[in-house]
Design a protein around this motif. Sequence first.
Motif, mmCIF file in Angstrom:
data_model
loop_
_atom_site.group_PDB
_atom_site.id
_atom_site.type_symbol
_atom_site.label_atom_id
_atom_site.label_comp_id
_atom_site.label_asym_id
_atom_site.label_seq_id
_atom_site.Cartn_x
_atom_site.Cartn_y
_atom_site.Cartn_z
ATOM 1 N N GLY A 68 0.815 -1.208 0.000
ATOM 2 C CA GLY A 68 0.000 0.000 0.000
ATOM 3 C C GLY A 68 0.849 1.259 0.000
ATOM 4 N N GLN A 69 1.944 1.237 0.768
ATOM 5 C CA GLN A 69 2.842 2.396 0.803
ATOM 6 C C GLN A 69 3.495 2.625 -0.563
ATOM 7 O OE1 GLN A 69 5.472 1.415 4.056
ATOM 8 N NE2 GLN A 69 4.008 2.089 5.607
ATOM 9 N N ALA A 70 3.877 1.564 -1.235
ATOM 10 C CA ALA A 70 4.485 1.688 -2.562
ATOM 11 C C ALA A 70 3.479 2.259 -3.565
ATOM 12 C CB ALA A 70 5.009 0.338 -3.042
ATOM 13 N N CYS A 71 2.230 1.810 -3.478
ATOM 14 C CA CYS A 71 1.189 2.336 -4.370
ATOM 15 C C CYS A 71 0.927 3.811 -4.075
ATOM 16 C CB CYS A 71 -0.087 1.511 -4.221
ATOM 17 S SG CYS A 71 0.065 -0.175 -4.872
ATOM 18 N N GLN A 72 0.936 4.184 -2.803
ATOM 19 C CA GLN A 72 0.746 5.587 -2.426
ATOM 20 C C GLN A 72 1.863 6.455 -3.006
ATOM 21 O OE1 GLN A 72 -1.815 7.125 -0.162
ATOM 22 N NE2 GLN A 72 -0.980 8.735 -1.464
ATOM 23 N N GLN A 73 3.100 5.955 -2.913
ATOM 24 C CA GLN A 73 4.238 6.709 -3.433
ATOM 25 C C GLN A 73 4.127 6.917 -4.945
ATOM 26 O OE1 GLN A 73 7.531 6.373 -5.675
ATOM 27 N NE2 GLN A 73 8.347 5.031 -4.094
ATOM 28 N N LEU A 74 3.699 5.890 -5.657
ATOM 29 C CA LEU A 74 3.508 6.042 -7.110
ATOM 30 C C LEU A 74 2.461 7.109 -7.420
ATOM 31 C CD1 LEU A 74 3.554 2.548 -8.867
ATOM 32 C CD2 LEU A 74 4.922 4.544 -9.424
ATOM 33 N N LEU A 75 1.370 7.101 -6.671
ATOM 34 C CA LEU A 75 0.336 8.115 -6.889
ATOM 35 C C LEU A 75 0.829 9.505 -6.522
ATOM 36 C CD1 LEU A 75 -2.956 6.399 -5.664
ATOM 37 C CD2 LEU A 75 -2.415 7.173 -7.974
ATOM 38 N N ASP A 76 1.529 9.617 -5.401
ATOM 39 C CA ASP A 76 2.027 10.927 -4.963
ATOM 40 C C ASP A 76 2.959 11.549 -6.001
ATOM 41 O OD1 ASP A 76 0.629 10.646 -2.590
ATOM 42 O OD2 ASP A 76 2.394 10.141 -1.387
ATOM 43 N N CYS A 77 3.779 10.734 -6.616
ATOM 44 C CA CYS A 77 4.805 11.249 -7.536
ATOM 45 C C CYS A 77 4.384 11.273 -9.000
ATOM 46 C CB CYS A 77 6.083 10.409 -7.408
ATOM 47 S SG CYS A 77 6.825 10.513 -5.776
ATOM 48 N N HIS A 78 3.429 10.419 -9.381
ATOM 49 C CA HIS A 78 3.165 10.250 -10.818
ATOM 50 C C HIS A 78 1.696 10.150 -11.206
ATOM 51 C CE1 HIS A 78 7.404 9.628 -11.720
ATOM 52 N NE2 HIS A 78 7.469 8.811 -10.689
ATOM 53 N N LYS A 79 0.798 10.595 -10.362
ATOM 54 C CA LYS A 79 -0.628 10.400 -10.677
ATOM 55 C C LYS A 79 -0.993 10.925 -12.067
ATOM 56 C CE LYS A 79 -5.289 10.794 -8.921
ATOM 57 N NZ LYS A 79 -6.146 11.148 -7.803
ATOM 58 N N ALA A 80 -0.551 12.118 -12.392
ATOM 59 C CA ALA A 80 -0.887 12.684 -13.707
ATOM 60 C C ALA A 80 -0.328 11.828 -14.845
ATOM 61 C CB ALA A 80 -0.364 14.118 -13.816
ATOM 62 N N ASP A 81 0.891 11.316 -14.669
ATOM 63 C CA ASP A 81 1.502 10.454 -15.694
ATOM 64 C C ASP A 81 0.760 9.128 -15.838
ATOM 65 O OD1 ASP A 81 3.673 12.209 -16.231
ATOM 66 O OD2 ASP A 81 4.735 11.435 -14.483
ATOM 67 N N LEU A 82 0.189 8.649 -14.738
ATOM 68 C CA LEU A 82 -0.428 7.328 -14.732
ATOM 69 C C LEU A 82 -1.874 7.324 -15.210
ATOM 70 C CD1 LEU A 82 1.021 6.098 -11.319
ATOM 71 C CD2 LEU A 82 1.818 5.489 -13.620
ATOM 72 N N GLU A 83 -2.473 8.509 -15.349
ATOM 73 C CA GLU A 83 -3.881 8.603 -15.761
ATOM 74 C C GLU A 83 -4.148 7.914 -17.093
ATOM 75 O OE1 GLU A 83 -6.429 9.708 -14.081
ATOM 76 O OE2 GLU A 83 -5.545 10.914 -12.501
ATOM 77 N N VAL A 127 -6.094 -6.036 -0.292
ATOM 78 C CA VAL A 127 -5.813 -6.273 -1.710
ATOM 79 C C VAL A 127 -4.618 -5.460 -2.221
ATOM 80 C CG1 VAL A 127 -8.162 -7.010 -2.274
ATOM 81 C CG2 VAL A 127 -7.522 -4.592 -2.503
ATOM 82 N N ALA A 128 -3.951 -4.747 -1.325
ATOM 83 C CA ALA A 128 -2.805 -3.920 -1.725
ATOM 84 C C ALA A 128 -1.723 -4.720 -2.447
ATOM 85 C CB ALA A 128 -2.232 -3.175 -0.532
ATOM 86 N N PRO A 129 -1.351 -5.921 -1.973
ATOM 87 C CA PRO A 129 -0.304 -6.671 -2.687
ATOM 88 C C PRO A 129 -0.697 -7.040 -4.114
ATOM 89 C CG PRO A 129 -0.596 -7.549 -0.483
ATOM 90 C CD PRO A 129 -1.727 -6.589 -0.732
#
Length: 160
Positions: A68-83, A127-129
Amino acid sequence: GPVAPRVFVHGQKGVGKTATLASVVASARKSGHIVMYFSDGDHMSKNGFYIEPNAKRPGIFDLPILSGQACQQLLDCHKADLEEFSISRETLEVYFTADQVNRLSGLTGEEMKLVEVLELAIEKTAVAPMCYAAAVDALMKQEKKPFLIVSDDFNSFFQP
């Protein structure tokens, strides 16, 4: 399949390995890469004690809190890129049970938005993993933006 290139930065304590990795991460992000940065491997080794057996893959164990922490970090840093990215039903079915896939509210037809999968990981630790694994799988296979995983303090995983 093909093996992704790997680089190991090693050296004596205090020579600048962490600073070098931080520079690589910053430069890669500025150049448009999506970067998953585990800046503290020691944190992962000390806080990775909470594991659960994977419901889909026997012999595999999940780290729900760290996922969950890894997913949060991806969203914090790249949400716009991941859309712009989605994860196929086929990829989701590799990591989620059939029942879990059928209950995914964001699954429309044959895909689910990557951002929705990452947000689900943050909302539902259980379901985070699966979300983490499906997201990394999808990012490794896509060709729109370079994807980089960086882990500092890798040796902390091998300390007695």
